[in-house]
Design a protein around this motif. Structure first.
Motif, PDB file in Angstrom:
ATOM      1  N   VAL A  24       8.157  19.882   5.953  1.00  0.00           N
ATOM      2  CA  VAL A  24       6.948  19.245   6.465  1.00  0.00           C
ATOM      3  C   VAL A  24       5.821  19.542   5.480  1.00  0.00           C
ATOM      4  O   VAL A  24       5.751  20.652   4.928  1.00  0.00           O
ATOM      5  N   ASP A  25       4.972  18.562   5.231  1.00  0.00           N
ATOM      6  CA  ASP A  25       3.918  18.675   4.223  1.00  0.00           C
ATOM      7  C   ASP A  25       4.512  18.996   2.851  1.00  0.00           C
ATOM      8  O   ASP A  25       3.969  19.769   2.056  1.00  0.00           O
ATOM      9  N   GLY A  26       5.683  18.356   2.577  1.00  0.00           N
ATOM     10  CA  GLY A  26       6.369  18.607   1.311  1.00  0.00           C
ATOM     11  C   GLY A  26       5.649  17.992   0.121  1.00  0.00           C
ATOM     12  O   GLY A  26       5.910  18.379  -1.025  1.00  0.00           O
ATOM     13  N   SER A  31       9.424  14.918   5.234  1.00  0.00           N
ATOM     14  CA  SER A  31       8.235  14.178   4.772  1.00  0.00           C
ATOM     15  C   SER A  31       8.663  13.162   3.707  1.00  0.00           C
ATOM     16  O   SER A  31       9.729  13.295   3.099  1.00  0.00           O
ATOM     17  N   GLU A  32       7.794  12.179   3.491  1.00  0.00           N
ATOM     18  CA  GLU A  32       8.175  11.067   2.613  1.00  0.00           C
ATOM     19  C   GLU A  32       6.948  10.501   1.900  1.00  0.00           C
ATOM     20  O   GLU A  32       5.852  10.441   2.471  1.00  0.00           O
ATOM     21  N   MET A  33       7.164  10.096   0.615  1.00  0.00           N
ATOM     22  CA  MET A  33       6.176   9.313  -0.137  1.00  0.00           C
ATOM     23  C   MET A  33       6.831   7.999  -0.548  1.00  0.00           C
ATOM     24  O   MET A  33       7.987   7.987  -0.970  1.00  0.00           O
ATOM     25  N   ALA A  34       6.086   6.914  -0.442  1.00  0.00           N
ATOM     26  CA  ALA A  34       6.584   5.608  -0.863  1.00  0.00           C
ATOM     27  C   ALA A  34       5.445   4.845  -1.522  1.00  0.00           C
ATOM     28  O   ALA A  34       4.346   4.765  -0.967  1.00  0.00           O
ATOM     29  N   LYS A  43       0.845  -1.201   0.000  1.00  0.00           N
ATOM     30  CA  LYS A  43       0.000   0.000   0.000  1.00  0.00           C
ATOM     31  C   LYS A  43       0.877   1.246   0.000  1.00  0.00           C
ATOM     32  O   LYS A  43       1.872   1.315   0.731  1.00  0.00           O
ATOM     33  N   PRO A  44       0.525   2.260  -0.805  1.00  0.00           N
ATOM     34  CA  PRO A  44       1.313   3.502  -0.823  1.00  0.00           C
ATOM     35  C   PRO A  44       1.146   4.276   0.483  1.00  0.00           C
ATOM     36  O   PRO A  44       0.124   4.143   1.173  1.00  0.00           O
ATOM     37  N   GLN A  45       2.149   5.059   0.814  1.00  0.00           N
ATOM     38  CA  GLN A  45       2.107   5.842   2.035  1.00  0.00           C
ATOM     39  C   GLN A  45       2.584   7.270   1.767  1.00  0.00           C
ATOM     40  O   GLN A  45       3.549   7.486   1.035  1.00  0.00           O
ATOM     41  N   LEU A  46       1.848   8.241   2.384  1.00  0.00           N
ATOM     42  CA  LEU A  46       2.255   9.648   2.385  1.00  0.00           C
ATOM     43  C   LEU A  46       2.399  10.064   3.839  1.00  0.00           C
ATOM     44  O   LEU A  46       1.426  10.069   4.598  1.00  0.00           O
ATOM     45  N   VAL A  47       3.624  10.362   4.267  1.00  0.00           N
ATOM     46  CA  VAL A  47       3.893  10.772   5.639  1.00  0.00           C
ATOM     47  C   VAL A  47       4.295  12.238   5.595  1.00  0.00           C
ATOM     48  O   VAL A  47       5.380  12.591   5.126  1.00  0.00           O
ATOM     49  N   GLN A  48       3.399  13.099   6.097  1.00  0.00           N
ATOM     50  CA  GLN A  48       3.635  14.551   6.024  1.00  0.00           C
ATOM     51  C   GLN A  48       4.713  15.011   6.998  1.00  0.00           C
ATOM     52  O   GLN A  48       5.401  15.995   6.740  1.00  0.00           O
ATOM     53  N   ASP A  49       4.850  14.276   8.125  1.00  0.00           N
ATOM     54  CA  ASP A  49       5.870  14.645   9.114  1.00  0.00           C
ATOM     55  C   ASP A  49       6.485  13.347   9.642  1.00  0.00           C
ATOM     56  O   ASP A  49       5.878  12.629  10.444  1.00  0.00           O
ATOM     57  N   VAL A  50       7.692  13.024   9.159  1.00  0.00           N
ATOM     58  CA  VAL A  50       8.297  11.740   9.516  1.00  0.00           C
ATOM     59  C   VAL A  50       8.649  11.668  10.997  1.00  0.00           C
ATOM     60  O   VAL A  50       8.765  10.573  11.555  1.00  0.00           O
ATOM     61  N   SER A  51       8.820  12.828  11.670  1.00  0.00           N
ATOM     62  CA  SER A  51       9.182  12.807  13.086  1.00  0.00           C
ATOM     63  C   SER A  51       8.067  12.236  13.951  1.00  0.00           C
ATOM     64  O   SER A  51       8.316  11.775  15.068  1.00  0.00           O
TER      65      SER A  51
END
Length: 569
Positions: free
Chosen positions: A136-138, A112-115, A90-98
């Motif tokens: 953040v929210d990149g 931030s990260e998209m995978a 499943k794809p993931q969008l993490v706006q704030d990895v911390s």
């Protein structure tokens, strides 16, 4: 929002899809895909990780903006955000990895990260494309939707490039197999054959080492006939008891056996494995001759490896080529020994015929001497030494007559060895004996069975001797290859029925200077010839009330015609 409505979609999709026709190298395509998606979203770093089928881990194939040693990091499925995406698909969008406990910090400035998972045919997870931002929210939800679309296209492209590369590899393997097969056919010495097999197998399967084990079924042992590797001292040199060998499982089941970790303790007692800690995995396949196992071909890798079906089929094909070539080598040896035996038999037959001729010539004057001696009626009184001389002369004359009679009786041979045969069967059995020699000499045989059965009362071995001589002469007349044509027929001579066999070659013919005397003893057109073969053939056929004739002497080839009386009743 529809991803295709995004102005960034079409340019990025075009650049990715165009890779199919632009490159055949998967790594080059992955680098272009990562550069395209990273540029589309303004990412600060990113990577493409693929699932290693052997280890089951995520291996970084290409990356940018990450520490140089990050490419050596292999993630377990489920480890980090990338591993979680690979595990769950499943794809993931993490706006704030911390704030995400799954995140494994690699670059301090990442916020931030998209995978997105690369899902191949059949729903199999091939890998993950990962992008990072320093804000953040990149990335937005629209970015994630477009990223999913680009990843789907990238997955299709990579699969097609892999398929093209796979097909190209298959074509190269096929060419290599054909080349290997052609090379093995020419190997007549077993040692050359075995060394060639192990060397070629190691190369075509890109293995670290390869060994060929031969089975001795009577002693229940195996020995290494040849190996190709970097550590010769690691391989056992003696005959090894089958019960303590890995090869035993292959020989018993007649099926391939593979092991991923041969350095584990349970393999320590197997005496046929090399003592080389570099070697990790093995694939062993049987060398089958008909239904019997003659040996085992083993391939070793220097890393834990699961052999795929293509590798197994390729190894099995190479083992089959080795088995067939070994069988051919043995048959060639038998053929050459048979030819040498035939040459010796020709000489012995000629000596016998010459002895018979000499004995026949001696018998006539000997008979005259005995008659004249008897007419002399020599009789001397008792006590006269000449009386003893006369008796000894009579005994020696009887002894000479007995010797001549035995020689003539031996030369005649036994007619009880004659029996009824199909002439076509004798010819085809003889061609079968020399089929490997003909194949080696690139000689084609053309023949059609007779219109009706041609039965003859003959000594089969002697007729085969004649045929073998003619066929071997034909092969020697065509050193660069050619064709032998066998034609059957029948004819009437003075009310008697005869069968005929024409044996024609495409050689240079018989020199004109010897054509009239071609059946004379000790006449040969070759420096290494004995001049006995055709003379013996002539005598054999005459003794069968048949004949041999030179029908077509050349220069476009030679045709010999054998004639034998057809059996009556």
């Amino acid at each position: 929002m529809d991803a295709l409505a995004d102005a960034r979609a079409y340019p990025a999709l075009y650049r990715i899809s165009a890779l199919v026709g632009r490159t055949e190298e998967p790594r080059e395509a992955l680098e272009s895909i990562l550069a395209t998606v990273a540029g589309t979203f303004g990412a600060g770093s990113g990577s493409i990780a693929l699932v290693d089928p052997d280890s089951g881990r995520l291996v970084i194939e290409v990356q940018f903006g990450l520490p140089s040693d990050y490419a050596e990091v292999n993630l377990r499925l489920g480890q980090g955000i990338t591993g979680w995406v690979a595990f769950h698909g499943k794809p993931q969008l993490v706006q704030d990895v911390s704030s995400d406990p799954r995140y494994v910090r690699v670059r301090p400035s990442v916020q931030s990260e998209m995978a997105v998972p690369m899902i191949g045919t059949g729903g199999q997870i091939m890998g993950v494309i990962n992008l990072d931002s320093d804000k953040v929210d990149g990335f937005t939800e629209a970015d994630l939707t477009l990223f999913i679309l680009l990843t789907e296209e990238a997955t299709v492209v990579i699969q097609r490039i892999w398929q093209l590369r796979h097909l190209s590899g298959k074509a190269r393997q096929l060419e290599s197999l054909v080349s290997i097969g052609q090379g093995l056919v020419t190997k007549l010495e077993p040692r050359d054959l075995f060394e060639s097999v192990t060397r070629d197998t190691r190369q075509i399967l890109q293995a670290r080492a390869c060994a060929l084990y031969l089975l001795d079924p009577e002693r229940r042992t195996v020995r290494i006939a040849a190996f190709s590797g970097d550590n010769p001292s690691a391989w056992p040199a003696d005959d090894l008891p089958l019960d303590f060998c890995l090869a035993a499982a292959v020989i018993r089941t007649r099926k391939s056996v593979e092991h991923t970790h041969i350095q584990s303790p349970e393999f320590a007692d197997l005496v046929d494995l090399p003592r080389d800690v570099v070697l990790q995995s093995v694939l062993a396949v049987p060398m089958l001759e008909s239904k019997d196992v003659s040996g085992v071909l083993a391939v070793f890798t220097d890393r834990p490896h699961r052999f795929n079906n293509d590798e197994k089929r390729l190894a099995a094909a190479l083992a089959s080529l080795a088995a067939v070539s070994l069988q051919n080598s043995r048959l060639y040896t038998r053929v050459f020994r048979s030819e040498e035996s035939l040459r010796k038999n020709e000489q012995l037959t000629t000596l016998g015929l010459l002895a018979a001729e000499i004995a026949h010539e001696i018998r006539n004057p000997l008979t005259v001497i005995k008659l004249l001696y008897g007419y002399l009626n020599l009789d001397f009184p008792e006590g006269d030494p000449r009386r003893t001389d006369v008796r000894l002369i009579a005994e020696k004359l009887d002894q000479l007559e007995a010797i001549v009679t035995r020689v003539l009786g031996f030369a005649k041979g036994s007619s009880s060895l004659h029996s009824r045969w199909s002439l076509a069967d004798i010819v085809y059995d003889t061609l079968l004996l020399v089929r490997l020699k003909l194949a080696q000499g690139k000689i084609e045989v053309n023949s059609a069975p007779p219109a009706r059965p041609l039965l003859v009362d003959v000594h089969k071995g002697q007729i085969q001797q004649v045929l073998l001589n003619l066929i071997i002469n034909a092969t020697q007349a065509m050193p660069g290859g050619g064709a032998i044509t066998v034609a059957f027929g029948n004819e009437d001579r003075n009310g008697a029925a005869y069968a005929t066999v024409d044996i024609a070659d495409t050689g240079g013919g018989i020199p004109e200077s010897i054509r009239e005397r071609v059946f004379d003893s000790f006449l040969s057109g070759r420096p290494d010839g004995t001049g006995l073969g055709l003379a013996i053939a002539k005598r054999i056929l005459v003794s069968h009330h048949g004949d041999i004739q030179l029908v077509a002497p050349g220069p476009s080839g030679t045709t010999m015609r054998l004639t034998l009386p057809l059996a009556r009743g």
